[in-house]
Design an enzyme around this catalytic site. Sequence first.
Site, PDB file in Angstrom:
ATOM      1  N   ASP A  98     -13.132 -30.952  36.778  1.00  0.00           N
ATOM      2  CA  ASP A  98     -12.152 -31.826  35.881  1.00  0.00           C
ATOM      3  C   ASP A  98     -11.956 -32.470  34.257  1.00  0.00           C
ATOM      4  O   ASP A  98     -11.753 -33.374  33.832  1.00  0.00           O
ATOM      5  CB  ASP A  98     -12.596 -33.945  36.721  1.00  0.00           C
ATOM      6  CG  ASP A  98     -13.263 -34.191  36.063  1.00  0.00           C
ATOM      7  OD1 ASP A  98     -14.676 -33.260  35.547  1.00  0.00           O
ATOM      8  OD2 ASP A  98     -15.032 -34.804  36.356  1.00  0.00           O
ATOM      9  N   GLU A 120     -15.110 -27.844  43.747  1.00  0.00           N
ATOM     10  CA  GLU A 120     -15.678 -29.453  43.527  1.00  0.00           C
ATOM     11  C   GLU A 120     -14.267 -30.532  43.922  1.00  0.00           C
ATOM     12  O   GLU A 120     -13.898 -31.092  42.364  1.00  0.00           O
ATOM     13  CB  GLU A 120     -15.733 -29.956  42.099  1.00  0.00           C
ATOM     14  CG  GLU A 120     -17.175 -31.351  42.423  1.00  0.00           C
ATOM     15  CD  GLU A 120     -17.497 -31.450  40.950  1.00  0.00           C
ATOM     16  OE1 GLU A 120     -17.249 -32.134  39.977  1.00  0.00           O
ATOM     17  OE2 GLU A 120     -19.149 -31.187  40.946  1.00  0.00           O
ATOM     18  N   GLU A 134     -11.153 -37.423  33.520  1.00  0.00           N
ATOM     19  CA  GLU A 134     -11.772 -36.725  34.437  1.00  0.00           C
ATOM     20  C   GLU A 134     -10.411 -37.523  35.605  1.00  0.00           C
ATOM     21  O   GLU A 134     -10.473 -36.868  36.826  1.00  0.00           O
ATOM     22  CB  GLU A 134     -13.240 -37.042  34.921  1.00  0.00           C
ATOM     23  CG  GLU A 134     -13.626 -36.420  33.348  1.00  0.00           C
ATOM     24  CD  GLU A 134     -14.544 -37.059  32.351  1.00  0.00           C
ATOM     25  OE1 GLU A 134     -13.694 -38.328  32.682  1.00  0.00           O
ATOM     26  OE2 GLU A 134     -14.306 -36.573  31.004  1.00  0.00           O
ATOM     27  N   HIS A 215     -22.827 -39.309  28.085  1.00  0.00           N
ATOM     28  CA  HIS A 215     -21.884 -38.687  26.983  1.00  0.00           C
ATOM     29  C   HIS A 215     -20.409 -39.257  27.399  1.00  0.00           C
ATOM     30  O   HIS A 215     -19.892 -38.883  26.612  1.00  0.00           O
ATOM     31  CB  HIS A 215     -21.779 -37.409  27.160  1.00  0.00           C
ATOM     32  CG  HIS A 215     -21.708 -37.077  28.615  1.00  0.00           C
ATOM     33  ND1 HIS A 215     -19.905 -36.763  28.599  1.00  0.00           N
ATOM     34  CD2 HIS A 215     -22.491 -36.277  29.728  1.00  0.00           C
ATOM     35  CE1 HIS A 215     -20.139 -36.119  30.317  1.00  0.00           C
ATOM     36  NE2 HIS A 215     -21.507 -36.600  30.710  1.00  0.00           N
ATOM     37  N   ARG A 217     -16.674 -40.683  27.569  1.00  0.00           N
ATOM     38  CA  ARG A 217     -15.587 -40.571  26.426  1.00  0.00           C
ATOM     39  C   ARG A 217     -15.892 -42.833  26.665  1.00  0.00           C
ATOM     40  O   ARG A 217     -15.785 -43.522  26.281  1.00  0.00           O
ATOM     41  CB  ARG A 217     -14.592 -39.719  26.754  1.00  0.00           C
ATOM     42  CG  ARG A 217     -14.544 -38.592  26.017  1.00  0.00           C
ATOM     43  CD  ARG A 217     -13.337 -38.132  26.257  1.00  0.00           C
ATOM     44  NE  ARG A 217     -13.795 -36.972  25.609  1.00  0.00           N
ATOM     45  CZ  ARG A 217     -13.195 -36.547  24.133  1.00  0.00           C
ATOM     46  NH1 ARG A 217     -12.410 -37.608  23.304  1.00  0.00           N
ATOM     47  NH2 ARG A 217     -12.756 -35.221  23.923  1.00  0.00           N
ATOM     48  N   HIS A 247     -26.494 -35.223  24.150  1.00  0.00           N
ATOM     49  CA  HIS A 247     -24.976 -34.872  24.427  1.00  0.00           C
ATOM     50  C   HIS A 247     -25.351 -34.616  22.606  1.00  0.00           C
ATOM     51  O   HIS A 247     -24.687 -34.916  21.440  1.00  0.00           O
ATOM     52  CB  HIS A 247     -24.344 -35.120  24.639  1.00  0.00           C
ATOM     53  CG  HIS A 247     -23.338 -34.733  25.269  1.00  0.00           C
ATOM     54  ND1 HIS A 247     -21.914 -34.573  24.126  1.00  0.00           N
ATOM     55  CD2 HIS A 247     -22.421 -34.500  26.428  1.00  0.00           C
ATOM     56  CE1 HIS A 247     -21.120 -34.054  24.818  1.00  0.00           C
ATOM     57  NE2 HIS A 247     -21.292 -33.352  26.224  1.00  0.00           N
TER      58      HIS A 247
HETATM   59  C1  UD1 Z   1     -16.739 -33.043  28.511  1.00  0.00           C
HETATM   60  C2  UD1 Z   1     -15.351 -33.187  29.597  1.00  0.00           C
HETATM   61  C3  UD1 Z   1     -16.367 -33.924  30.414  1.00  0.00           C
HETATM   62  C4  UD1 Z   1     -17.574 -33.628  30.681  1.00  0.00           C
HETATM   63  C5  UD1 Z   1     -18.381 -33.272  29.454  1.00  0.00           C
HETATM   64  C6  UD1 Z   1     -19.787 -32.870  29.845  1.00  0.00           C
HETATM   65  C7  UD1 Z   1     -13.696 -33.329  29.026  1.00  0.00           C
HETATM   66  C8  UD1 Z   1     -12.379 -34.260  28.586  1.00  0.00           C
HETATM   67  N1  UD1 Z   1     -14.545 -34.002  29.369  1.00  0.00           N
HETATM   68  O1  UD1 Z   1     -16.583 -34.322  28.091  1.00  0.00           O
HETATM   69  O2  UD1 Z   1     -15.777 -34.588  31.527  1.00  0.00           O
HETATM   70  O3  UD1 Z   1     -18.421 -34.798  31.864  1.00  0.00           O
HETATM   71  O4  UD1 Z   1     -17.911 -32.023  28.210  1.00  0.00           O
HETATM   72  O5  UD1 Z   1     -20.769 -33.010  29.088  1.00  0.00           O
HETATM   73  O6  UD1 Z   1     -12.974 -32.323  29.446  1.00  0.00           O
HETATM   74  N2  UD1 Z   1     -19.937 -31.432  20.978  1.00  0.00           N
HETATM   75  C9  UD1 Z   1     -20.513 -30.130  20.113  1.00  0.00           C
HETATM   76  N3  UD1 Z   1     -20.630 -29.149  20.965  1.00  0.00           N
HETATM   77  C10 UD1 Z   1     -21.231 -28.784  22.269  1.00  0.00           C
HETATM   78  C11 UD1 Z   1     -20.083 -29.814  23.035  1.00  0.00           C
HETATM   79  C12 UD1 Z   1     -19.646 -30.809  22.245  1.00  0.00           C
HETATM   80  O7  UD1 Z   1     -20.133 -30.085  18.838  1.00  0.00           O
HETATM   81  O8  UD1 Z   1     -21.528 -27.850  22.823  1.00  0.00           O
HETATM   82  C13 UD1 Z   1     -19.053 -32.141  19.815  1.00  0.00           C
HETATM   83  C14 UD1 Z   1     -18.167 -31.647  19.779  1.00  0.00           C
HETATM   84  O9  UD1 Z   1     -17.697 -32.413  18.568  1.00  0.00           O
HETATM   85  C15 UD1 Z   1     -16.420 -31.495  20.342  1.00  0.00           C
HETATM   86  C16 UD1 Z   1     -17.073 -33.003  20.813  1.00  0.00           C
HETATM   87  O10 UD1 Z   1     -18.840 -32.822  21.271  1.00  0.00           O
HETATM   88  O11 UD1 Z   1     -15.894 -32.284  19.382  1.00  0.00           O
HETATM   89  C17 UD1 Z   1     -16.777 -33.462  22.439  1.00  0.00           C
HETATM   90  O12 UD1 Z   1     -16.600 -32.276  23.783  1.00  0.00           O
HETATM   91  P1  UD1 Z   1     -15.716 -32.197  24.787  1.00  0.00           P
HETATM   92  O13 UD1 Z   1     -15.988 -31.015  25.372  1.00  0.00           O
HETATM   93  O14 UD1 Z   1     -14.706 -32.800  23.848  1.00  0.00           O
HETATM   94  O15 UD1 Z   1     -16.159 -34.041  25.328  1.00  0.00           O
HETATM   95  P2  UD1 Z   1     -17.172 -34.240  26.041  1.00  0.00           P
HETATM   96  O16 UD1 Z   1     -17.498 -35.216  25.425  1.00  0.00           O
HETATM   97  O17 UD1 Z   1     -18.551 -33.029  25.443  1.00  0.00           O
HETATM   98  N1  UDP Z   2     -27.521 -30.498  31.624  1.00  0.00           N
HETATM   99  C1  UDP Z   2     -28.692 -29.621  31.100  1.00  0.00           C
HETATM  100  N2  UDP Z   2     -29.147 -30.496  29.423  1.00  0.00           N
HETATM  101  C2  UDP Z   2     -29.526 -31.423  29.408  1.00  0.00           C
HETATM  102  C3  UDP Z   2     -28.202 -32.275  29.939  1.00  0.00           C
HETATM  103  C4  UDP Z   2     -27.992 -31.415  31.209  1.00  0.00           C
HETATM  104  O1  UDP Z   2     -28.838 -28.348  31.415  1.00  0.00           O
HETATM  105  O2  UDP Z   2     -30.036 -31.398  28.607  1.00  0.00           O
HETATM  106  C5  UDP Z   2     -27.429 -30.075  33.180  1.00  0.00           C
HETATM  107  C6  UDP Z   2     -27.907 -30.938  34.177  1.00  0.00           C
HETATM  108  O3  UDP Z   2     -28.657 -30.498  34.887  1.00  0.00           O
HETATM  109  C7  UDP Z   2     -26.448 -31.378  34.741  1.00  0.00           C
HETATM  110  C8  UDP Z   2     -25.276 -30.814  33.714  1.00  0.00           C
HETATM  111  O4  UDP Z   2     -25.985 -30.388  32.824  1.00  0.00           O
HETATM  112  O5  UDP Z   2     -26.153 -30.069  35.973  1.00  0.00           O
HETATM  113  C9  UDP Z   2     -23.992 -32.214  33.410  1.00  0.00           C
HETATM  114  O6  UDP Z   2     -23.764 -32.071  32.568  1.00  0.00           O
HETATM  115  P1  UDP Z   2     -23.648 -33.500  31.295  1.00  0.00           P
HETATM  116  O7  UDP Z   2     -23.573 -34.476  31.585  1.00  0.00           O
HETATM  117  O8  UDP Z   2     -23.451 -32.235  30.592  1.00  0.00           O
HETATM  118  O9  UDP Z   2     -21.840 -32.987  32.460  1.00  0.00           O
HETATM  119  P2  UDP Z   2     -21.157 -33.661  33.541  1.00  0.00           P
HETATM  120  O10 UDP Z   2     -22.095 -33.708  35.042  1.00  0.00           O
HETATM  121  O11 UDP Z   2     -21.341 -35.394  33.361  1.00  0.00           O
HETATM  122  O12 UDP Z   2     -19.827 -33.512  33.239  1.00  0.00           O
END
Ligand code: UD1
Ligand code: UDP
Length: 379
Positions: A98, A120, A134, A215, A217, A247
């Site tokens: 999602d 999924e 999502e 994490h 939003r 995160h």
């Molecule tokens: C995204 C997904 C969410 C998922 C989550 C898993 C969307 C809209 N959201 O949310 O569904 O549950 O990932 O973790 O697709 N950042 C870093 N390094 C990284 C990752 C993130 O610096 O490796 C920071 C950056 O500043 C980035 C911000 O996090 O701009 C947000 O990342 P983004 O993928 O937009 O949103 P998530 O909240 O991570």
């Molecule tokens: N996870 C990880 N390291 C972390 C936190 C989570 O490898 O420090 C893994 C966790 O086992 C799970 C996945 O990341 O499989 C979940 O990701 P996240 O919570 O970022 O996203 P969501 O599942 O909510 O979309």
Amino acid sequence: MSTRTILTVFGTRPEAIKLFPLCHALEADPRFESRICVSGQHRGMLDQVLEIAGIVPHHDLDVMQPDQSLDALTARLLTGLGAVMDEERPDWVVVQGDTATAMCGALAAYYRKIPVAHVEAGLRSGNIHHPWPEEVNRKVIGSFAALHFAPTETAANALKRENIDPAGIHVTGNTVIDALHWITDRIDREPRLACDLAPLEKRFAGKRIIGVTSHRRENFGGGMEGIAEAIRRLAAREDVAMIFPVHLNPNVRKVMNDELAGLDNVALIEPLDYPHFARLLDIATLMLTDSGGVQEEAPALGKPVLVMRETTERPEGVEAGTARLVGTDADRIVAEATRLLDDEAAYSAMAKAHNPFGDGKATQRIVELLAAVTLPGSA
Ligand code: UD1
Ligand code: UDP
């Protein structure tokens, strides 16, 4: 039989975890030509998974920008992924879950009339603001995907209620369980892969560990503050310690650093790679999380989860008794965690292993379905 080209598209940590078993399986299967495109929606957290899973993508769009907005991210993804599809011309595009990457990958394929297979599929909370965005991303993908790999019967039924052609809906289980089995087997063979938590385990010896992740939003602002306050209050107990891999989203890090840095019983640490997160799940008495994936992994390991969200599109963990929805109000989180910490009967009622999300064979089922399906135009 001619090989079929599958372009697997993903970009964030959870998609990578849930798709690496499929990438491995497609790569090893002569019936397929497997191509992989990562968007780089996440950078560091995606790369951690690619590395442990040994995946080298054919394309990496590297789209991530600090504190990215949903609309700018969506624009970069849609144009970037579309260009890759023009170059690759795959028979199928596979997306997972999602995220913005999944939604844009599916949409770019649809614009090119390439059939989409959705891993999924069918998760629904019924509330377009929780999880946000999502819930809508999933509905968009579901509205035109040709194959819907639903993790559970509940998810399959949600799709049928939306009048999606039942011929394309298949209950496969969730590939996260396949990934969890893969990583725990790896750790059994190579314990050093998960040994970096040892200093924290030593520091917190004798205390019960609570694992925390957050994490979402929709929790930014008040929700995150409630979560932080709950952690601070729980950390006042002598008998518990929290391990919280934070995160990389700056909106999460700021609140957690401001509220929790320096507390004796709280370790705010960098995101853990998958083997170390599996280790955290193993040593934790209890998980506090708003994550989707953790809600699926913890029940499989018999770890109670308090889900810090208002709704869940994964009711199976709650129905199985391993997960409980507690929202983001600090009083409620503290009360529910305290109950589990102080009431042995309440704890053991939740701490039972359940596998409502799959048996570890979802990938195998998906591969066979991708091999069996008739290619559009070749019937
Ligand atoms: C995204 C997904 C969410 C998922 C989550 C898993 C969307 C809209 N959201 O949310 O569904 O549950 O990932 O973790 O697709 N950042 C870093 N390094 C990284 C990752 C993130 O610096 O490796 C920071 C950056 O500043 C980035 C911000 O996090 O701009 C947000 O990342 P983004 O993928 O937009 O949103 P998530 O909240 O991570
Ligand atoms: N996870 C990880 N390291 C972390 C936190 C989570 O490898 O420090 C893994 C966790 O086992 C799970 C996945 O990341 O499989 C979940 O990701 P996240 O919570 O970022 O996203 P969501 O599942 O909510 O979309």
